[in-house]
Design a protein around this motif. Structure first.
Motif, PDB file in Angstrom:
ATOM      1  N   PRO A   1       0.830  -1.211   0.000  1.00 21.61           N
ATOM      2  CA  PRO A   1       0.000   0.000   0.000  1.00 21.61           C
ATOM      3  C   PRO A   1       0.862   1.257   0.000  1.00 21.61           C
ATOM      4  CG  PRO A   1      -0.814  -1.587   1.600  1.00 21.61           C
ATOM      5  CD  PRO A   1       0.517  -2.096   1.142  1.00 21.61           C
ATOM      6  N   GLN A   2       0.426   2.277  -0.736  1.00 23.38           N
ATOM      7  CA  GLN A   2       1.135   3.550  -0.779  1.00 23.38           C
ATOM      8  C   GLN A   2       0.260   4.605  -1.441  1.00 23.38           C
ATOM      9  OE1 GLN A   2       4.662   3.024  -3.575  1.00 23.38           O
ATOM     10  NE2 GLN A   2       3.907   0.939  -3.348  1.00 23.38           N
ATOM     11  N   ASN A   3       0.639   5.879  -1.237  1.00 23.32           N
ATOM     12  CA  ASN A   3      -0.104   7.015  -1.779  1.00 23.32           C
ATOM     13  C   ASN A   3       0.741   7.690  -2.846  1.00 23.32           C
ATOM     14  OD1 ASN A   3      -2.225   6.600   0.111  1.00 23.32           O
ATOM     15  ND2 ASN A   3      -1.040   7.666   1.665  1.00 23.32           N
ATOM     16  N   LEU A   4       0.178   7.840  -4.041  1.00 27.12           N
ATOM     17  CA  LEU A   4       0.961   8.257  -5.200  1.00 27.12           C
ATOM     18  C   LEU A   4       0.289   9.393  -5.961  1.00 27.12           C
ATOM     19  CD1 LEU A   4       1.690   4.689  -6.607  1.00 27.12           C
ATOM     20  CD2 LEU A   4       3.252   6.072  -5.226  1.00 27.12           C
ATOM     21  N   SER A   5       1.119  10.137  -6.679  1.00 22.31           N
ATOM     22  CA  SER A   5       0.660  11.105  -7.675  1.00 22.31           C
ATOM     23  C   SER A   5       1.169  10.652  -9.032  1.00 22.31           C
ATOM     24  CB  SER A   5       1.191  12.507  -7.356  1.00 22.31           C
ATOM     25  OG  SER A   5       0.937  13.392  -8.433  1.00 22.31           O
ATOM     26  N   ILE A   6       0.254  10.483  -9.989  1.00 26.34           N
ATOM     27  CA  ILE A   6       0.628  10.055 -11.345  1.00 26.34           C
ATOM     28  C   ILE A   6       0.404  11.236 -12.265  1.00 26.34           C
ATOM     29  CG2 ILE A   6       0.173   8.385 -13.169  1.00 26.34           C
ATOM     30  CD1 ILE A   6      -1.005   6.651 -10.742  1.00 26.34           C
ATOM     31  N   GLU A   7       1.481  11.665 -12.911  1.00 27.00           N
ATOM     32  CA  GLU A   7       1.477  12.930 -13.647  1.00 27.00           C
ATOM     33  C   GLU A   7       1.917  12.692 -15.081  1.00 27.00           C
ATOM     34  OE1 GLU A   7       2.925  14.743  -9.381  1.00 27.00           O
ATOM     35  OE2 GLU A   7       4.262  14.865 -11.120  1.00 27.00           O
ATOM     36  N   PHE A   8       1.091  13.104 -16.026  1.00 32.26           N
ATOM     37  CA  PHE A   8       1.401  12.978 -17.442  1.00 32.26           C
ATOM     38  C   PHE A   8       1.886  14.311 -17.991  1.00 32.26           C
ATOM     39  CE2 PHE A   8      -1.499   9.504 -16.612  1.00 32.26           C
ATOM     40  CZ  PHE A   8      -0.974   8.460 -17.366  1.00 32.26           C
ATOM     41  N   ASN A   9       2.959  14.260 -18.731  1.00 29.80           N
ATOM     42  CA  ASN A   9       3.498  15.435 -19.434  1.00 29.80           C
ATOM     43  C   ASN A   9       3.790  16.594 -18.481  1.00 29.80           C
ATOM     44  OD1 ASN A   9       2.956  13.866 -21.733  1.00 29.80           O
ATOM     45  ND2 ASN A   9       0.941  14.799 -21.993  1.00 29.80           N
ATOM     46  N   GLY A  10       4.188  16.274 -17.266  1.00 32.71           N
ATOM     47  CA  GLY A  10       4.568  17.300 -16.302  1.00 32.71           C
ATOM     48  C   GLY A  10       3.412  18.080 -15.701  1.00 32.71           C
ATOM     49  N   ASP A  11       2.174  17.640 -15.913  1.00 28.96           N
ATOM     50  CA  ASP A  11       0.999  18.368 -15.424  1.00 28.96           C
ATOM     51  C   ASP A  11       0.697  17.931 -13.989  1.00 28.96           C
ATOM     52  OD1 ASP A  11      -1.401  19.601 -14.936  1.00 28.96           O
ATOM     53  OD2 ASP A  11      -2.366  18.939 -16.793  1.00 28.96           O
ATOM     54  N   ARG A  12       0.957  18.817 -13.027  1.00 25.54           N
ATOM     55  CA  ARG A  12       0.741  18.509 -11.615  1.00 25.54           C
ATOM     56  C   ARG A  12      -0.549  19.114 -11.065  1.00 25.54           C
ATOM     57  NH1 ARG A  12       7.019  19.207  -9.433  1.00 25.54           N
ATOM     58  NH2 ARG A  12       7.856  17.532 -10.748  1.00 25.54           N
ATOM     59  N   LEU A  13      -1.299  19.783 -11.923  1.00 30.60           N
ATOM     60  CA  LEU A  13      -2.566  20.379 -11.490  1.00 30.60           C
ATOM     61  C   LEU A  13      -3.775  19.567 -11.936  1.00 30.60           C
ATOM     62  CD1 LEU A  13      -1.844  24.172 -12.121  1.00 30.60           C
ATOM     63  CD2 LEU A  13      -1.838  22.957  -9.944  1.00 30.60           C
ATOM     64  N   HIS A  14      -3.580  18.656 -12.892  1.00 31.49           N
ATOM     65  CA  HIS A  14      -4.677  17.814 -13.370  1.00 31.49           C
ATOM     66  C   HIS A  14      -4.244  16.347 -13.295  1.00 31.49           C
ATOM     67  CE1 HIS A  14      -4.934  21.776 -15.408  1.00 31.49           C
ATOM     68  NE2 HIS A  14      -6.203  21.681 -15.036  1.00 31.49           N
TER      69      HIS A  14
END
Length: 461
Positions: A116-129
């Motif tokens: 288990p872990q908490n992640l942010s998956i970001e496409f093309n450097g977009d950290r707001l969407h």
């Protein structure tokens, strides 16, 4: 014998299946769906299961629509994330320290989680969407109905009516269970109570505050998510023996801090994911109705993302009328990933901030094994005895015993770190920088740090 073997095999199959649990589809709860991504999950070699992609809002400067999914896992799983709009040029799965490799097939990526872990998956450097993916551990305690000492909220939307200040008061010796798929549109208040547990996989949606703990003792928060509160996610005032575990939150309003504690003692925050429009963690002394100082607070194994303000902020607010000042001491921040720090005002910049005002004393603070990935605008370290008339009636008394150990930073363009006392009677003493790596270069001196003559015994290891 054959029948016994069949029962064993069926039981084993049910146990295996129970190692992955998705939640009831969120559309019937009134929570908005975000179609930016399609997300599926499966046990290795098993059948794909859909998960609901919630819409959440992030960033105070200009709130944006991001996504969030959740599920429980007790064994390795494979995840598919498909970007539904535009092409995929690059993908980043953060925190980078988790070293999760992915395989791209057209507009989808596949990766395996072994825990288990908490992640942010970001496409093309977009950290707001981006997509926030919360892989929770399996629930160990589950309820299906009300019981003695159990306040139960099942799947679906709950809008309690005729509640003063839209809040639910929780009495002593009560377990509040928010089942997976639950959306509760209210604040939970623990006031003058003890032995309270708030657990489950449900969501508090747009409350005034998420959870308020005042003059209370022995309170557990475990597993829930708070989406876009108007104010703090968790507020503690004059309370002790608080455990906050596996809490996730998003906020995008002014003063929508993550976890704020005033005059609290014996607090543990473990495995939290806080993405906030103000401070992620703020620890203060006297404010409003609480006095007496703060001590023995630990934050560990967590991910902090301050779209605006500080990931960690210590030492503001105290008792300016006290003869000796209040003390905030014995604080530990261990094994933390800071994904973002963005603060436009130079007066309030700092990923790791010890900002001592209002006659406070700050003593014995350890920052250890902390990885800072990016600073939009801000400073890495900020240690200062201050007098800021906007927030203080009196200057701070002093800071002593601050250790930064095993800190790494991999960004560029930040402002210089700062270590300053206020005058000869209000100094910063005994600060240790031990094994600090900035873009692969070990810190060996104080060159480049803003300082003054009111600091003593600053050591570089």
């Amino acid at each position: 014998m054959k029948h016994l073997l069949l029962v064993v095999l069926i039981s084993f199959g049910m146990a295996v299946q129970a190692q992955l649990k998705t939640y009831p589809v969120g559309l019937h709860t009134g929570m908005p769906h975000n179609d930016d991504y399609t997300v599926r999950v499966r046990m290795l070699g098993g059948e794909w299961q859909d998960v609901f992609e919630y819409k959440v809002q992030v960033d105070l400067d200009k709130p944006q629509d991001a996504s969030m999914v959740q599920f429980d896992m007790g064994s390795p799983v494979e995840v598919m994330v498909k970007k539904n709009n535009g092409t995929v040029r690059e993908v980043s799965i953060r925190p980078l320290n988790n070293n999760i490799a992915c395989r791209q097939v057209q507009n989808a990526v596949f990766f395996t989680l072994d825990k288990p872990q908490n992640l942010s998956i970001e496409f093309n450097g977009d950290r707001l969407h981006n997509l926030h993916l919360f892989a929770n551990p399996m629930e160990e305690e589950v309820y299906s109905e009300e019981a003695e000492g159990v306040m139960f909220f099942g799947p679906g939307i709950h809008r309690p009516k005729d509640l003063p200040n839209n809040q639910i008061r929780i009495p002593s010796n009560t377990t509040v269970y928010l089942a997976p798929g639950t959306v509760l549109k209210a604040k939970l208040l623990v006031d003058n109570a003890e032995n309270v547990r708030i657990i489950g996989r449900g969501i508090l949606d747009h409350p005034v505050r998420g959870i308020e703990i005042t003059d209370a003792k022995n309170v557990l928060i475990d597993g829930i998510t708070v989406v876009n509160p108007e104010h703090y996610t968790v507020f503690g005032g004059g309370s002790s023996e608080i455990v906050i575990r596996n809490l996730k939150t998003f906020s995008c309003k002014s003063w929508s801090d993550g976890i704020d504690m005033m005059c609290c003692r014996k607090v543990l925050v473990d495995n939290a994911f806080l993405r906030t429009g103000d401070d992620c963690i703020a620890l203060y002394n006297h404010r409003w109705n609480w006095w007496g100082g703060s001590s023995d607070i630990t934050v560990r194994n967590s991910v902090l993302w301050a779209d605006v303000a500080h990931p960690i902020n210590i030492g503001g607010h105290g008792d300016p009328d006290s003869l000796t000042g209040e003390v905030i001491e014995n604080l530990t921040f261990h094994n933390i990933d800071i994904l973002e720090h963005d603060e436009d005002d130079p007066l309030y910049q700092g990923c790791m901030t010890v900002d001592c005002g209002d006659k406070n004393w700050v003593r014995n603070v350890l920052f250890e094994d902390i990885r800072v990935e990016n600073i939009q605008e801000g400073r890495l370290f900020y240690v200062k005895v201050r007098f800021n008339p906007k927030y203080d009636k009196q200057p701070g008394n002093g800071i002593e015993g601050i250790t930064f150990r095993n800190i790494t930073y991999t960004g560029v363009g930040e402002n210089a770190s700062l270590v300053q006392g206020l005058d000869k009677n209000r100094c910063v003493r005994n600060v240790v920088f031990d094994s600090i790596m900035i873009n692969g270069v070990k810190m060996k001196h104080l060159k480049g740090i803003i300082k003054n003559e009111f600091i003593e015994d600053i050591e570089i290891k």
